[in-house]
Enzyme design. Sequence first.
Site, PDB file in Angstrom:
ATOM      1  CG  ASP A  27      -1.843   1.241   1.222  1.00  0.00           C
ATOM      2  OD1 ASP A  27      -2.415   1.552   0.158  1.00  0.00           O
ATOM      3  OD2 ASP A  27      -1.985   1.904   2.270  1.00  0.00           O
ATOM      4  CB  SER A  28       0.193   4.765  -0.842  1.00  0.00           C
ATOM      5  OG  SER A  28      -0.982   4.862  -0.060  1.00  0.00           O
ATOM      6  CB  CYS A  90      -3.109   0.626  -2.591  1.00  0.00           C
ATOM      7  SG  CYS A  90      -3.163   2.358  -3.063  1.00  0.00           S
ATOM      8  CD  GLU A 175      -0.368   7.236   5.416  1.00  0.00           C
ATOM      9  OE1 GLU A 175       0.842   7.440   5.584  1.00  0.00           O
ATOM     10  OE2 GLU A 175      -0.856   6.099   5.260  1.00  0.00           O
ATOM     11  CB  CYS A 209      -9.685   4.629   0.250  1.00  0.00           C
ATOM     12  SG  CYS A 209      -8.055   5.134   0.842  1.00  0.00           S
ATOM     13  CG  HIS A 211      -5.247   5.105   4.173  1.00  0.00           C
ATOM     14  ND1 HIS A 211      -4.710   4.517   3.059  1.00  0.00           N
ATOM     15  CD2 HIS A 211      -4.208   5.671   4.854  1.00  0.00           C
ATOM     16  CE1 HIS A 211      -3.395   4.719   3.051  1.00  0.00           C
ATOM     17  NE2 HIS A 211      -3.066   5.414   4.128  1.00  0.00           N
TER      18      HIS A 211
HETATM   19  N1  DGL Z   1      -4.948   3.046   0.726  1.00  0.00           N
HETATM   20  C1  DGL Z   1      -4.880   3.715  -0.539  1.00  0.00           C
HETATM   21  C2  DGL Z   1      -6.129   3.400  -1.365  1.00  0.00           C
HETATM   22  O1  DGL Z   1      -6.777   2.404  -1.085  1.00  0.00           O
HETATM   23  C3  DGL Z   1      -4.587   5.135  -0.222  1.00  0.00           C
HETATM   24  C4  DGL Z   1      -4.341   5.976  -1.321  1.00  0.00           C
HETATM   25  C5  DGL Z   1      -3.440   7.156  -1.078  1.00  0.00           C
HETATM   26  O2  DGL Z   1      -2.269   6.958  -0.793  1.00  0.00           O
HETATM   27  O3  DGL Z   1      -3.943   8.255  -1.285  1.00  0.00           O
HETATM   28  O4  DGL Z   1      -6.461   4.050  -2.323  1.00  0.00           O
END
Ligand code: DGL
Length: 291
Positions: A27-28, A90, A175, A209, A211
């Site tokens: 993931d990011s 992600c 974050e 998402c 997150h």
């Molecule tokens: N968890 C990522 C997603 O599902 C986050 C994206 C991001 O880094 O903006 O899209």
Amino acid sequence: MLSLHRKHFYIINYTIMLKPGPIGVFDSGYGGLTILSEIQTLMPEYDYCYLGDNSRAPYGSRSFDVVYQFTRQSVMALFERGCNLVILACNTASAKALRTIQQKDLPDINHSKRVLGVIRPTVEAIGELTKSRHVGVLGTVGTIQSESYPLEINKLYPDIKVTGEACPMWVPLVENREYDSEGADYFIKDKLNNILSKDPQIDTLILGCTHYPLLLNKIKQYLPQTIQVISQGEYVARSLKDYLRRHVEMDMVCTKNGKTKYFTTEYPKKFSESATIFLKKEIEVERIDLE
Ligand code: DGL
């Protein structure tokens, strides 16, 4: 008989090419941990390797090319650490990079390795979940603009109306560990009001998402109880288990010692403190650089 021989030949051939290793989860940032923890709960015997590209998160508002390059580098880093199967935990990466990696890169890198995303497993589940056939998707700017959810949902269920809403402030709230703060309420309420005013018949909201499950308590607070909220983790985990059941040749090259390694492109201490909130346990983290 002949086909049985051929099947065995393929499996032997495949395992010769791939050295057994952990399943990669990317993931990011921290969001993919919501997926990883569901996968670990369902399949505790497997080994995993998690990579968060925290130093370059969020990906959500970045261009197609940048998300693709960053994701490709991350997948390569997981392949280099022995993973044969990588889950893009992600949505932004799944929407913007998955297809190119699968179709263009994998045949060159190693045609036996696999990369899977999180959108398809979520979409497959949605037909059973909505009664009104009106579904909302909350996601990053990149995920919503890609139209991946309406396109994929309508391929399987043409009768479902899909409405999207981009929530660019939600990932930074998570974050930066502000997901429980009073300030978060404004951004959450605002986006929920927007999507419900676009389509008041929505009965199912996808958290598109990884997150967003961290914001679930606040999201539920501002929604009528008649609307169900879908976090992806359990659907992705079930789909992965099913994938490995159907792809014995891949399952055979996934090691099973119940161990997980964590990597970040940011400071390990920062990652491990935040990851503890997601995973509810202490972890050791190693820093890597991507290029
Ligand atoms: N968890 C990522 C997603 O599902 C986050 C994206 C991001 O880094 O903006 O899209």
